[in-house]
Design a protein around this motif. Structure first.
Motif, PDB file in Angstrom:
ATOM      1  N   LYS A 329       0.829  -1.207   0.000  1.00  0.00           N
ATOM      2  CA  LYS A 329       0.000   0.000   0.000  1.00  0.00           C
ATOM      3  C   LYS A 329       0.858   1.250   0.000  1.00  0.00           C
ATOM      4  CE  LYS A 329      -3.927  -0.122   2.061  1.00  0.00           C
ATOM      5  NZ  LYS A 329      -5.038  -0.158   3.054  1.00  0.00           N
ATOM      6  N   LEU A 330       1.981   1.221   0.711  1.00  0.00           N
ATOM      7  CA  LEU A 330       2.871   2.375   0.769  1.00  0.00           C
ATOM      8  C   LEU A 330       3.444   2.695  -0.611  1.00  0.00           C
ATOM      9  CD1 LEU A 330       3.995   4.332   2.917  1.00  0.00           C
ATOM     10  CD2 LEU A 330       5.943   2.794   3.184  1.00  0.00           C
ATOM     11  N   GLY A 331       3.929   1.655  -1.302  1.00  0.00           N
ATOM     12  CA  GLY A 331       4.512   1.861  -2.626  1.00  0.00           C
ATOM     13  C   GLY A 331       3.491   2.311  -3.651  1.00  0.00           C
ATOM     14  N   LEU A 332       2.337   1.643  -3.680  1.00  0.00           N
ATOM     15  CA  LEU A 332       1.311   1.993  -4.664  1.00  0.00           C
ATOM     16  C   LEU A 332       0.672   3.345  -4.358  1.00  0.00           C
ATOM     17  CD1 LEU A 332       1.815  -0.911  -5.568  1.00  0.00           C
ATOM     18  CD2 LEU A 332      -0.651  -1.197  -5.821  1.00  0.00           C
ATOM     19  N   SER A 333       0.507   3.661  -3.059  1.00  0.00           N
ATOM     20  CA  SER A 333      -0.004   4.993  -2.694  1.00  0.00           C
ATOM     21  C   SER A 333       0.986   6.072  -3.095  1.00  0.00           C
ATOM     22  CB  SER A 333      -0.263   5.075  -1.180  1.00  0.00           C
ATOM     23  OG  SER A 333      -1.334   4.276  -0.798  1.00  0.00           O
ATOM     24  N   GLY A 334       2.293   5.800  -2.885  1.00  0.00           N
ATOM     25  CA  GLY A 334       3.313   6.757  -3.281  1.00  0.00           C
ATOM     26  C   GLY A 334       3.318   6.992  -4.784  1.00  0.00           C
ATOM     27  N   ALA A 335       3.174   5.907  -5.552  1.00  0.00           N
ATOM     28  CA  ALA A 335       3.133   6.040  -7.012  1.00  0.00           C
ATOM     29  C   ALA A 335       1.918   6.846  -7.455  1.00  0.00           C
ATOM     30  CB  ALA A 335       3.114   4.656  -7.655  1.00  0.00           C
ATOM     31  N   SER A 336       0.774   6.580  -6.834  1.00  0.00           N
ATOM     32  CA  SER A 336      -0.454   7.313  -7.173  1.00  0.00           C
ATOM     33  C   SER A 336      -0.356   8.770  -6.752  1.00  0.00           C
ATOM     34  CB  SER A 336      -1.661   6.647  -6.499  1.00  0.00           C
ATOM     35  OG  SER A 336      -1.771   5.297  -6.876  1.00  0.00           O
ATOM     36  N   PHE A 337       0.211   9.009  -5.560  1.00  0.00           N
ATOM     37  CA  PHE A 337       0.379  10.377  -5.077  1.00  0.00           C
ATOM     38  C   PHE A 337       1.353  11.144  -5.970  1.00  0.00           C
ATOM     39  CE2 PHE A 337       1.689  13.817  -2.299  1.00  0.00           C
ATOM     40  CZ  PHE A 337       0.540  14.105  -1.579  1.00  0.00           C
ATOM     41  N   GLN A 338       2.365  10.445  -6.490  1.00  0.00           N
ATOM     42  CA  GLN A 338       3.325  11.081  -7.394  1.00  0.00           C
ATOM     43  C   GLN A 338       2.638  11.584  -8.660  1.00  0.00           C
ATOM     44  OE1 GLN A 338       6.205  12.204  -7.283  1.00  0.00           O
ATOM     45  NE2 GLN A 338       7.412  11.873  -9.128  1.00  0.00           N
ATOM     46  N   MET A 339       1.623  10.860  -9.128  1.00  0.00           N
ATOM     47  CA  MET A 339       0.890  11.327 -10.311  1.00  0.00           C
ATOM     48  C   MET A 339       0.248  12.679 -10.042  1.00  0.00           C
ATOM     49  SD  MET A 339      -1.056   7.900 -11.617  1.00  0.00           S
ATOM     50  CE  MET A 339      -0.405   6.277 -11.221  1.00  0.00           C
ATOM     51  N   VAL A 340      -0.397  12.809  -8.887  1.00  0.00           N
ATOM     52  CA  VAL A 340      -1.062  14.067  -8.538  1.00  0.00           C
ATOM     53  C   VAL A 340      -0.029  15.169  -8.313  1.00  0.00           C
ATOM     54  CG1 VAL A 340      -2.607  15.194  -6.899  1.00  0.00           C
ATOM     55  CG2 VAL A 340      -2.995  12.798  -7.522  1.00  0.00           C
ATOM     56  N   SER A 341       0.998  14.853  -7.523  1.00  0.00           N
ATOM     57  CA  SER A 341       2.019  15.839  -7.191  1.00  0.00           C
ATOM     58  C   SER A 341       2.749  16.331  -8.435  1.00  0.00           C
ATOM     59  CB  SER A 341       3.026  15.231  -6.209  1.00  0.00           C
ATOM     60  OG  SER A 341       4.120  16.090  -5.991  1.00  0.00           O
ATOM     61  N   LEU A 402       9.106  10.188  -0.721  1.00  0.00           N
ATOM     62  CA  LEU A 402       9.350   9.465   0.523  1.00  0.00           C
ATOM     63  C   LEU A 402       8.559   8.171   0.570  1.00  0.00           C
ATOM     64  CD1 LEU A 402      10.650   9.375   3.355  1.00  0.00           C
ATOM     65  CD2 LEU A 402       8.633  10.627   4.203  1.00  0.00           C
ATOM     66  N   MET A 403       7.280   8.220   0.203  1.00  0.00           N
ATOM     67  CA  MET A 403       6.439   7.017   0.204  1.00  0.00           C
ATOM     68  C   MET A 403       6.955   5.990  -0.785  1.00  0.00           C
ATOM     69  SD  MET A 403       2.725   8.914   0.388  1.00  0.00           S
ATOM     70  CE  MET A 403       1.757   7.416   0.239  1.00  0.00           C
ATOM     71  N   ILE A 404       7.381   6.455  -1.951  1.00  0.00           N
ATOM     72  CA  ILE A 404       7.909   5.541  -2.970  1.00  0.00           C
ATOM     73  C   ILE A 404       9.182   4.866  -2.484  1.00  0.00           C
ATOM     74  CG2 ILE A 404       9.060   5.517  -5.228  1.00  0.00           C
ATOM     75  CD1 ILE A 404       6.944   7.598  -6.116  1.00  0.00           C
ATOM     76  N   PHE A 405      10.105   5.633  -1.905  1.00  0.00           N
ATOM     77  CA  PHE A 405      11.361   5.058  -1.437  1.00  0.00           C
ATOM     78  C   PHE A 405      11.128   4.073  -0.290  1.00  0.00           C
ATOM     79  CE2 PHE A 405      13.486   9.245  -2.849  1.00  0.00           C
ATOM     80  CZ  PHE A 405      13.580   8.766  -4.161  1.00  0.00           C
ATOM     81  N   MET A 406      10.217   4.398   0.615  1.00  0.00           N
ATOM     82  CA  MET A 406       9.928   3.495   1.736  1.00  0.00           C
ATOM     83  C   MET A 406       9.279   2.206   1.253  1.00  0.00           C
ATOM     84  SD  MET A 406       8.563   6.217   4.594  1.00  0.00           S
ATOM     85  CE  MET A 406       8.191   4.926   5.797  1.00  0.00           C
ATOM     86  N   GLY A 407       8.407   2.310   0.252  1.00  0.00           N
ATOM     87  CA  GLY A 407       7.772   1.109  -0.273  1.00  0.00           C
ATOM     88  C   GLY A 407       8.719   0.270  -1.113  1.00  0.00           C
ATOM     89  N   GLY A 408       9.482   0.918  -1.985  1.00  0.00           N
ATOM     90  CA  GLY A 408      10.353   0.180  -2.891  1.00  0.00           C
ATOM     91  C   GLY A 408      11.581  -0.413  -2.232  1.00  0.00           C
ATOM     92  N   PHE A 409      12.110   0.268  -1.197  1.00  0.00           N
ATOM     93  CA  PHE A 409      13.376  -0.166  -0.609  1.00  0.00           C
ATOM     94  C   PHE A 409      13.269  -1.526   0.067  1.00  0.00           C
ATOM     95  CE2 PHE A 409      16.825  -0.288   2.453  1.00  0.00           C
ATOM     96  CZ  PHE A 409      17.890   0.188   1.695  1.00  0.00           C
ATOM     97  N   SER A 410      12.150  -1.805   0.697  1.00  0.00           N
ATOM     98  CA  SER A 410      12.021  -3.068   1.429  1.00  0.00           C
ATOM     99  C   SER A 410      12.052  -4.276   0.493  1.00  0.00           C
ATOM    100  CB  SER A 410      10.718  -3.078   2.234  1.00  0.00           C
ATOM    101  OG  SER A 410       9.615  -3.068   1.374  1.00  0.00           O
ATOM    102  N   GLN A 411      11.681  -4.075  -0.778  1.00  0.00           N
ATOM    103  CA  GLN A 411      11.623  -5.188  -1.711  1.00  0.00           C
ATOM    104  C   GLN A 411      12.783  -5.186  -2.699  1.00  0.00           C
ATOM    105  OE1 GLN A 411       9.374  -7.468  -1.224  1.00  0.00           O
ATOM    106  NE2 GLN A 411      10.046  -8.794  -2.918  1.00  0.00           N
ATOM    107  N   PHE A 412      13.139  -3.996  -3.191  1.00  0.00           N
ATOM    108  CA  PHE A 412      14.215  -3.875  -4.181  1.00  0.00           C
ATOM    109  C   PHE A 412      15.156  -2.768  -3.716  1.00  0.00           C
ATOM    110  CE2 PHE A 412      10.499  -5.417  -6.561  1.00  0.00           C
ATOM    111  CZ  PHE A 412      11.006  -6.608  -7.044  1.00  0.00           C
ATOM    112  N   SER A 413      16.000  -3.098  -2.766  1.00  0.00           N
ATOM    113  CA  SER A 413      16.844  -2.080  -2.123  1.00  0.00           C
ATOM    114  C   SER A 413      17.861  -1.479  -3.086  1.00  0.00           C
ATOM    115  CB  SER A 413      17.566  -2.680  -0.914  1.00  0.00           C
ATOM    116  OG  SER A 413      18.342  -3.802  -1.292  1.00  0.00           O
ATOM    117  N   ILE A 414      18.401  -2.291  -4.007  1.00  0.00           N
ATOM    118  CA  ILE A 414      19.454  -1.792  -4.901  1.00  0.00           C
ATOM    119  C   ILE A 414      18.881  -0.792  -5.902  1.00  0.00           C
ATOM    120  CG2 ILE A 414      21.120  -2.428  -6.683  1.00  0.00           C
ATOM    121  CD1 ILE A 414      21.516  -5.083  -5.231  1.00  0.00           C
TER     122      ILE A 414
END
Length: 490
Positions: A329-341, A402-414
C-alpha cells in the motif's frame, strides 16, 4: 443533482461546450466563456471529490448497455473510486491553468478551444471509464486534439513533434487493444473492469505476454525509458496550455492505466515482473535526470525532468511484489500520489516558463538572468515549484518520493537506492536553473517589462497552494487513494 448525473456532466461538458462555443460564440467572447467554463469544471470536480471523500467512500457509478451484439456487450460504465477521484480533481485544476495560459492565442481561436476541450473530455473519460472498450475510446479520443494543438499552435519543429507523438501513441494503442481482446477472449466474454478483476482466466496466449502488451502500451504514454523519445519534442514545441495538460494529465493516463488494468486484473503477472519494472523505473529516473543536466532550454529542462519523475512511479509500483500488505500500500499509494504531485508541479513550471517566453521571447537559460530584481512574483513561483520538483520537505514532491522510497526499498533495495540519486541530480539541474535565471543582473533590454498581472497570478496561486497544502496535509489525498487501492491489494 445526483452523483451519477454529476459524473456524466464532468465527462461530457467540456467536449459539448467546446463544440457549441466554437460554433456559436463571437471570437471576442471565446476566452471569457471558456475561462468561466474552466472554473465551472473545477467547481464540479471539487464537488464530486468532496461528496466522495467526505460524505462516505461509496463508489459513484453510471452503467448502461452501450453495444450489445449477441453475447458481446460493451457497457457505458463510468465509476468514481479512490484511485481516480484525485486525478479527476487534478483535471479540474489544470483545466483552469490551461485556459489561463491560452490568453495569448490569437489565431484560429475557435478551433483551438474546440480541440482543447475535446482533449479534456478524453482525459476525464479515460480516468472514469470502467469498461475496456469505453476506456480505449476515450484513450484514442485525446490523441487527435493534442496532435492538432501541437502541429497548428506549436513552435519550432511542431509538425515533426506532433507526428512523432502520434506514431508513438498509436503504436502503444495498437498493443493495448490486442491485450484487451486477449482479456476478453480469455475470460467469459466481458470488457467490464470490475468483473475482470475477480475472474479466473483461460488464457489463449501466455498471460505474461498479455500483461506486457498492455503494460508497454501504457508505458509509452507514461513515458518509460526507452519509450520516452516523443516526450521532450512534444513538450518543447507544444503551446503552453498543451504542455500543461500533457505533463499534468496525459502522462498520468499511463500510470493510471497500469494500476487500473494491469495490476487490478493481472496481479500475479505484475508481481512476477516486478523486478524488471523496478529496474526500468530506476533507469528512467537516472537517465532522465542525466539528460536534463545537459539542457539549456527551460522547457526542455522541465520536459526531460518529467521522464525522470515518471520513473519514480514504476519504482513505487514494484513494491507490489512484497508479501507485506502495508509495504504494498505504501509503494502503490506513493506512485499514485506522485501522479497528482507531479501534475501540479510540472503544470506550474510549464505555466511559468510559458509566461517567461511570452515576455522575454527566449527560453535559453544563458539569455535570462536577474529575474528577482524586477519579476519577484514570477521568481518566487519558479523557485517554489523548482524546490517542490526536487522534493523539498513541506511540498507534495517530498511526500510522494518518501512514500515511494519506503515502499520500494524493502523489496528492491538496490534499484530503489539507485533511484534515490535522482534526487541528487534533480538538485543539480534545478538549482543550476534557478541560480542562472533568478539571480544575477537583469539584461537592460528587459528593464521595461513588467511582472505578471493579477489575472495571470491566479493559476500560480492555485497551484502553489495545492502543492504546499498536500505537502503539509497529504491525508487529503492518501486516505482516498488507500480506499481505492483495496481493490488491487487483497
Amino acid at each position: 443533482m445526483n452523483n451519477s448525473t454529476l459524473l456524466l456532466i464532468i465527462v461530457f461538458l467540456p467536449g459539448v461546450a467546446g463544440i457549441l462555443g466554437a460554433v456559436f460564440l463571437n471570437t471576442k467572447l471565446l476566452h471569457r466563456f471558456f475561462l468561466l467554463l474552466s472554473y465551472v469544471i473545477l467547481f464540479l470536480c471539487s464537488l464530486l471529490y468532496y461528496k466522495f471523500s467526505f460524505l462516505g467512500y461509496e463508489p459513484i457509478s453510471v452503467i448502461n448497455d452501450w453495444i450489445s451484439i449477441g453475447n458481446t456487450k460493451v457497457d457505458f460504465y463510468f465509476k468514481l473510486d479512490g484511485l481516480n477521484a484525485p486525478l479527476v480533481l487534478l483535471g479540474g485544476i489544470l483545466t483552469v491553468v490551461a485556459v489561463h495560459a491560452s490568453n495569448n492565442i490569437k489565431d484560429r481561436q475557435k478551433e483551438y478551444y474546440l480541440w482543447m476541450f475535446l482533449l479534456i473530455t478524453g482525459v476525464f473519460g479515460v480516468f472514469l471509464s470502467f469498461d475496456l472498450i469505453l476506456f480505449f475510446f476515450f484513450f484514442e479520443l485525446e490523441i487527435i486534439p493534442l496532435f492538432f494543438l501541437i502541429s497548428i499552435w506549436g513552435s519550432g519543429r511542431k509538425e515533426y513533434s506532433a507526428m512523432k507523438f502520434l506514431l508513438f501513441t498509436l503504436s502503444g494503442s495498437a498493443m493495448m487493444i490486442i491485450g484487451f481482446l486477449c482479456l476478453y477472449f480469455s475470460s467469459s466474454g466481458t470488457f467490464n473492469i470490475d468483473e475482470l478483476s475477480v475472474m479466473e482466466f483461460d488464457w489463449i496466449i501466455p498471460s505474461t505476454w498479455v500483461f506486457l502488451l498492455i503494460f508497454i502500451g501504457f508505458s509509452i504514454k507514461l513515458p518509460m525509458w526507452p519509450l520516452h523519445g516523443w516526450l521532450p519534442d512534444a513538450h518543447t514545441d507544444a503551446p503552453t496550455a498543451a504542455s500543461v495538460l500533457l505533463a499534468g494529465l496525459l502522462l498520468k493516463m499511463g500510470g493510471y492505466g497500469i494500476l487500473r488494468i494491469c495490476y487490478s486484473i493481472m496481479p500475479s503477472e505484475a508481481i512476477e515482473l516486478s523486478t524488471i519494472i523496478s529496474i526500468l523505473g530506476a533507469i528512467s529516473v537516472i537517465y532522465g535526470a542525466l539528460l536534463t543536466l545537459k539542457q539549456t532550454d527551460l522547457k526542455r529542462i522541465v520536459a526531460f525532468s518529467s521522464v525522470s519523475h515518471m520513473g519514480y512511479i514504476l519504482v513505487g509500483l514494484s513494491a507490489f511484489a512484497s508479501d507485506d500488505k502495508m509495504i504494498q500500500k505504501l509503494g502503490l499509494s506513493g506512485a499514485s500520489f506522485q501522479m497528482v504531485s507531479h501534475g501540479l508541479i510540472t503544470g506550474l513550471l510549464f505555466y511559468l516558463v510559458g509566461i517567461i517566453y511570452e515576455k522575454f521571447k527566449t527560453r535559453e537559460v544563458a539569455n535570462l538572468g536577474g529575474l528577482a530584481t524586477k519579476f519577484k512574483f514570477t521568481s518566487i513561483g519558479l523557485a517554489i515549484s523548482g524546490m517542490a520538483s526536487l522534493g523539498l520537505p513541506g511540498t507534495s514532491g517530498f511526500v510522494s518520493e518518501l512514500m515511494i522510497f519506503m515502499g520500494g526499498f524493502s523489496q528492491f533495495s538496490i534499484t530503489t537506492s539507485i533511484s534515490v540519486f535522482g534526487v541528487v541530480l534533480a538538485a543539480g539541474y534545478i538549482l543550476w536553473m534557478l541560480q542562472r535565471v533568478i539571480y544575477g543582473e537583469l539584461n537592460p533590454k528587459f528593464s521595461k517589462l513588467n511582472d505578471i498581472n493579477l489575472i495571470e497570478k491566479i493559476p500560480v496561486f492555485i497551484l502553489l497552494i495545492s502543492i504546499i497544502f498536500l505537502g503539509i496535509y497529504p491525508k487529503f489525498v492518501t486516505d482516498v487513494l488507500n480506499i481505492g487501492l483495496t481493490t488491487i491489494i487483497k
